[in-house]
Design an enzyme around this catalytic site. Structure first.
Site, short mmCIF file in Angstrom:
data_model
loop_
_atom_site.label_atom_id
_atom_site.label_comp_id
_atom_site.label_asym_id
_atom_site.label_seq_id
_atom_site.Cartn_x
_atom_site.Cartn_y
_atom_site.Cartn_z
N ARG A 11 59.57 38.56 43.40
CA ARG A 11 59.85 38.07 42.06
C ARG A 11 61.02 38.86 41.50
O ARG A 11 61.36 39.94 41.99
CB ARG A 11 58.63 38.25 41.16
CG ARG A 11 57.45 37.39 41.54
CD ARG A 11 56.17 37.89 40.86
NE ARG A 11 56.25 37.84 39.42
CZ ARG A 11 55.44 38.50 38.59
NH1 ARG A 11 54.49 39.29 39.07
NH2 ARG A 11 55.57 38.39 37.29
N SER A 13 61.40 39.99 38.29
CA SER A 13 61.17 40.90 37.18
C SER A 13 61.59 42.31 37.59
O SER A 13 61.67 42.64 38.77
CB SER A 13 59.69 40.91 36.78
OG SER A 13 58.90 41.59 37.74
N LYS A 81 46.98 43.22 42.76
CA LYS A 81 46.04 42.54 41.86
C LYS A 81 46.47 41.10 41.57
O LYS A 81 45.68 40.32 41.04
CB LYS A 81 45.82 43.33 40.58
CG LYS A 81 46.98 43.36 39.61
CD LYS A 81 46.55 44.05 38.33
CE LYS A 81 47.68 44.01 37.30
NZ LYS A 81 47.27 44.59 36.01
N ASP A 82 47.72 40.74 41.91
CA ASP A 82 48.19 39.36 41.74
C ASP A 82 47.92 38.50 42.96
O ASP A 82 48.17 37.29 42.94
CB ASP A 82 49.70 39.34 41.46
CG ASP A 82 50.06 39.88 40.09
OD1 ASP A 82 49.17 39.92 39.22
OD2 ASP A 82 51.22 40.28 39.88
N THR A 125 46.68 41.60 24.87
CA THR A 125 46.46 41.51 26.32
C THR A 125 46.07 40.08 26.64
O THR A 125 45.45 39.41 25.82
CB THR A 125 45.36 42.46 26.82
OG1 THR A 125 45.20 42.26 28.23
CG2 THR A 125 44.02 42.18 26.15
N LEU A 128 41.49 38.65 30.84
CA LEU A 128 40.12 38.45 30.37
C LEU A 128 39.27 39.69 30.61
O LEU A 128 38.34 39.98 29.85
CB LEU A 128 39.49 37.24 31.06
CG LEU A 128 40.05 35.87 30.67
CD1 LEU A 128 39.26 34.77 31.36
CD2 LEU A 128 40.04 35.66 29.17
N ARG A 129 39.57 40.42 31.70
CA ARG A 129 38.87 41.68 31.96
C ARG A 129 39.09 42.66 30.81
O ARG A 129 38.14 43.24 30.26
CB ARG A 129 39.38 42.29 33.27
CG ARG A 129 38.84 43.70 33.56
CD ARG A 129 39.53 44.30 34.77
NE ARG A 129 40.95 44.48 34.58
CZ ARG A 129 41.51 45.55 34.02
NH1 ARG A 129 40.76 46.56 33.61
NH2 ARG A 129 42.82 45.64 33.88
N ARG A 130 40.35 42.83 30.43
CA ARG A 130 40.65 43.78 29.35
C ARG A 130 40.08 43.30 28.02
O ARG A 130 39.61 44.11 27.21
CB ARG A 130 42.16 43.99 29.24
CG ARG A 130 42.74 44.80 30.40
CD ARG A 130 44.26 44.87 30.33
NE ARG A 130 44.81 45.64 31.45
CZ ARG A 130 45.98 45.40 32.01
NH1 ARG A 130 46.74 44.40 31.58
NH2 ARG A 130 46.40 46.15 33.01
N ARG A 147 51.72 37.60 27.02
CA ARG A 147 52.23 37.23 28.33
C ARG A 147 53.67 37.71 28.45
O ARG A 147 54.30 38.14 27.51
CB ARG A 147 52.19 35.70 28.52
CG ARG A 147 50.81 35.11 28.76
CD ARG A 147 50.24 35.39 30.12
NE ARG A 147 51.21 35.24 31.21
CZ ARG A 147 51.59 34.09 31.75
NH1 ARG A 147 51.06 32.96 31.32
NH2 ARG A 147 52.48 34.05 32.73
N GLY A 148 54.20 37.60 29.68
CA GLY A 148 55.59 38.01 29.93
C GLY A 148 55.64 39.23 30.82
O GLY A 148 54.63 39.87 31.10
N ASN A 149 56.85 39.54 31.29
CA ASN A 149 56.99 40.74 32.13
C ASN A 149 56.86 41.99 31.27
O ASN A 149 56.71 41.92 30.04
CB ASN A 149 58.30 40.69 32.92
CG ASN A 149 59.53 40.70 32.02
OD1 ASN A 149 59.57 41.38 31.01
ND2 ASN A 149 60.53 39.90 32.39
N THR A 152 59.23 42.38 28.31
CA THR A 152 58.93 41.40 27.26
C THR A 152 57.74 41.85 26.44
O THR A 152 57.72 41.76 25.20
CB THR A 152 58.66 40.03 27.89
OG1 THR A 152 59.82 39.59 28.59
CG2 THR A 152 58.30 39.00 26.84
N ARG A 153 56.72 42.35 27.11
CA ARG A 153 55.51 42.79 26.41
C ARG A 153 55.80 43.98 25.49
O ARG A 153 55.32 44.05 24.36
CB ARG A 153 54.41 43.13 27.41
CG ARG A 153 53.95 41.94 28.22
CD ARG A 153 52.85 42.30 29.20
NE ARG A 153 52.59 41.21 30.13
CZ ARG A 153 51.45 40.99 30.74
NH1 ARG A 153 50.43 41.81 30.54
NH2 ARG A 153 51.29 39.99 31.56
N CYS A 240 41.88 35.37 37.71
CA CYS A 240 42.16 35.83 36.36
C CYS A 240 41.35 35.05 35.34
O CYS A 240 41.36 35.36 34.16
CB CYS A 240 43.64 35.71 36.05
SG CYS A 240 44.22 34.04 36.19
#
Length: 308
Positions: A11, A13, A81-82, A125, A128-130, A147-149, A152-153, A240
């Site tokens: 990717r 990013s 994790k992705d 965030t 859903l885990r967090r 959302r976003g890289n 961005t966050r 996710c």
């Protein structure tokens, strides 16, 4: 050792490119010639909806897998994790590298920790885990999508949209942004996601040359830990769209693994499971993870009134 020329699909990013450059440098130290193929994935393009509603984290790897299949690239570097728990036929996770800090990080301009937040503060965030774990810690908080890289966050935080955000410590540290971390969450408070902080390298299963070249990059303690964690997710149907955490640590030959299931709406209490035992290989680690998942399924079933 035979030197090869390899192309890494990644990717585009900043964090993904850092990860690919890291693998490139290690392979070049072995005498290989390495090029990068930067790609934009569907997961990078869809920023207005949560991943759980548009197809899951596999959206970050599909285009890279197509490049492998077409021979445009020889290996793909992912945040583990992705990576979906089940890979398409003909693909293999050939290498798991040494883990960076697996914990979640608290990032805020104003507040030193989640405990310091005022009643009703806004936290960002999209995991859903967090969400589930934050609600368990502070039911009064307003948890909003983010959302976003990574850049961005952080910009959304700096622009004042949130009182604080939760990110993976590993990504911040890899990009030299460790100073942005106000606090790290103890795993007892916020159990990490399966594979968090580890890098996985995917290849076509038929590429023995690539698999051989990657063997020196495999970090066995990390591989055993994430094998157990991913087994939990696989049995639970983890993606996710499931608020699931799984985290394993290795001490000598004894692997300890904990897993947590949470309700993002905060209506059900957290369900916990754990196990430990000696592991000598990935099969034993996987079996331990499956045992924890089965424990967790029973507890979740008891809470939700379902059989599994």
């Amino acid at each position: 050792m035979v030197a090869h020329t390899f192309t890494i699909a990644t990717r585009e990013s900043r964090l993904a490119m850092w990860q690919a450059e890291h693998v490139k440098a290690l392979l070049q130290q072995q005498g290989h010639t390495v090029h990068l193929l930067g790609m934009t994935t569907k997961g990078d393009q869809i920023l207005d909806r949560s991943l759980s509603k548009v197809g899951g984290k596999g959206l970050f790897v599909k285009e890279l897998e197509v490049a492998l299949e077409l021979g445009q690239a020889d290996l793909a570097v992912h945040s583990l994790k992705d990576v979906p728990m089940e890979l398409p036929e003909g693909f293999s996770l050939a290498c798991v590298m040494e883990r960076e800090d697996p914990r979640d990080a608290w990032v805020s301009s104003r507040y030193a920790s989640v405990d310091a937040l005022p009643q009703g503060a806004v936290v960002g965030t999209s995991s859903l885990r967090r969400v589930a774990l934050l609600r368990a810690l502070r039911p009064d908080l307003k948890v909003e999508p983010l959302r976003g890289n990574l850049d961005t966050r952080l910009k959304k935080l700096d622009d004042g949209h949130y009182d604080g955000i939760v990110l993976a410590a590993a990504g911040l540290k890899r990009l030299g942004l460790g100073a942005r971390i106000r606090a790290v969450f103890d795993p007892e408070q916020m159990l990490p996601a399966a594979g968090q902080g580890a890098l996985g390298i995917e290849v076509r299963s038929s590429r023995a040359d690539v698999i051989q070249a990657l063997q020196s990059l495999v970090h066995t303690p990390t591989l055993l830990a994430v094998s157990a964690e991913r087994a939990v997710s696989r049995v639970m149907g983890g993606s996710c769209s499931m608020p699931l955490a799984a985290y394993a640590t290795l001490a000598g030959d004894v692997l300890s693994i904990r897993a947590t299931w949470g309700d993002p709406e905060g209506m059900q209490p957290l369900a916990h499971a754990h196990a430990q035992g000696p592991v000598a290989d990935c099969a034993a680690a996987t079996l331990l993870g499956e045992q924890v998942a089965q424990q967790l399924q029973i507890k979740v079933g008891q809470q939700t009134g379902t059989k599994d």
